[in-house]
Enzyme design. Sequence first.
Site, PDB file in Angstrom:
ATOM      1  N   GLU A   1     -19.725 -11.113  52.356  1.00 41.03           N
ATOM      2  CA  GLU A   1     -19.801 -12.513  51.956  1.00 41.03           C
ATOM      3  C   GLU A   1     -21.217 -12.893  51.535  1.00 41.03           C
ATOM      4  O   GLU A   1     -21.413 -13.588  50.530  1.00 41.03           O
ATOM      5  CB  GLU A   1     -19.381 -13.437  53.113  1.00 41.03           C
ATOM      6  CG  GLU A   1     -17.984 -13.195  53.617  1.00 41.03           C
ATOM      7  CD  GLU A   1     -17.901 -12.246  54.804  1.00 41.03           C
ATOM      8  OE1 GLU A   1     -17.103 -12.505  55.715  1.00 41.03           O
ATOM      9  OE2 GLU A   1     -18.640 -11.227  54.818  1.00 41.03           O
TER      10      GLU A   1
ATOM     11  N   CYS B   1     -17.557 -13.851  59.959  1.00 40.82           N
ATOM     12  CA  CYS B   1     -18.245 -13.998  61.245  1.00 40.82           C
ATOM     13  C   CYS B   1     -19.025 -15.313  61.243  1.00 40.82           C
ATOM     14  O   CYS B   1     -19.063 -16.033  60.241  1.00 40.82           O
ATOM     15  CB  CYS B   1     -19.189 -12.806  61.459  1.00 40.82           C
ATOM     16  SG  CYS B   1     -20.631 -12.809  60.354  1.00 40.82           S
TER      17      CYS B   1
ATOM     18  N   HIS C   1     -23.685  -8.428  54.832  1.00 32.63           N
ATOM     19  CA  HIS C   1     -22.229  -8.531  54.916  1.00 32.63           C
ATOM     20  C   HIS C   1     -21.698  -8.835  53.513  1.00 32.63           C
ATOM     21  O   HIS C   1     -22.413  -9.382  52.668  1.00 32.63           O
ATOM     22  CB  HIS C   1     -21.821  -9.642  55.876  1.00 32.63           C
ATOM     23  CG  HIS C   1     -22.073  -9.314  57.306  1.00 32.63           C
ATOM     24  ND1 HIS C   1     -21.491 -10.018  58.335  1.00 32.63           N
ATOM     25  CD2 HIS C   1     -22.854  -8.366  57.897  1.00 32.63           C
ATOM     26  CE1 HIS C   1     -21.887  -9.513  59.491  1.00 32.63           C
ATOM     27  NE2 HIS C   1     -22.726  -8.518  59.252  1.00 32.63           N
TER      28      HIS C   1
ATOM     29  N   CYS D   1     -21.742 -15.504  58.442  1.00 32.74           N
ATOM     30  CA  CYS D   1     -21.177 -15.702  57.110  1.00 32.74           C
ATOM     31  C   CYS D   1     -20.555 -17.085  56.970  1.00 32.74           C
ATOM     32  O   CYS D   1     -20.680 -17.717  55.920  1.00 32.74           O
ATOM     33  CB  CYS D   1     -20.177 -14.601  56.797  1.00 32.74           C
ATOM     34  SG  CYS D   1     -20.979 -12.986  56.638  1.00 32.74           S
TER      35      CYS D   1
END
Length: 151
Positions: free
Chosen positions: A57, A85, A55, A88
């Site tokens: 992040e 999410c 992801h 993260c």
Amino acid sequence: MTRWPLPATMTLALEQAREAAESGEVPIGAVVVKDGRVVGRGRNGPRERHDPTSHAEIEAIRAAARFLGNERLEGCELWVTLEPCAMCAGAIAHARIARLYYAASDPKGGAVEHGARVFDHPQCLHRPEVYAGIGEAEAADLLRGFFRQRR
């Protein structure tokens, strides 16, 4: 309604999101800043990298930790185009990110103001300052356009 110019850091995160979209990834981008200097950038890449943890992040946090030579990113800011999410948000807490700025809310998968609300749990050992809605329209338009093209 007056629209203020976006902070340069959110503009950089949006650029990362556009790069993700160009690669066929969901357009989410992130930037880590320490003392006004960009120390990490990331964009979504789970399909391209065959890695479900890729992801934006996570990629930005990994880059910043390598650059700074420390897994603790104390005093750092994370700028991201979509509400993080649960995975993260957990990484943000473990990295000790001081401030989180995100553009668009994510009622389906977000875990900061929606869903799991990771930072609200007593088990969360670090809670960053959170600022939402910075660049929300731009990030939401980018996401809507991406998914519209795929339908």
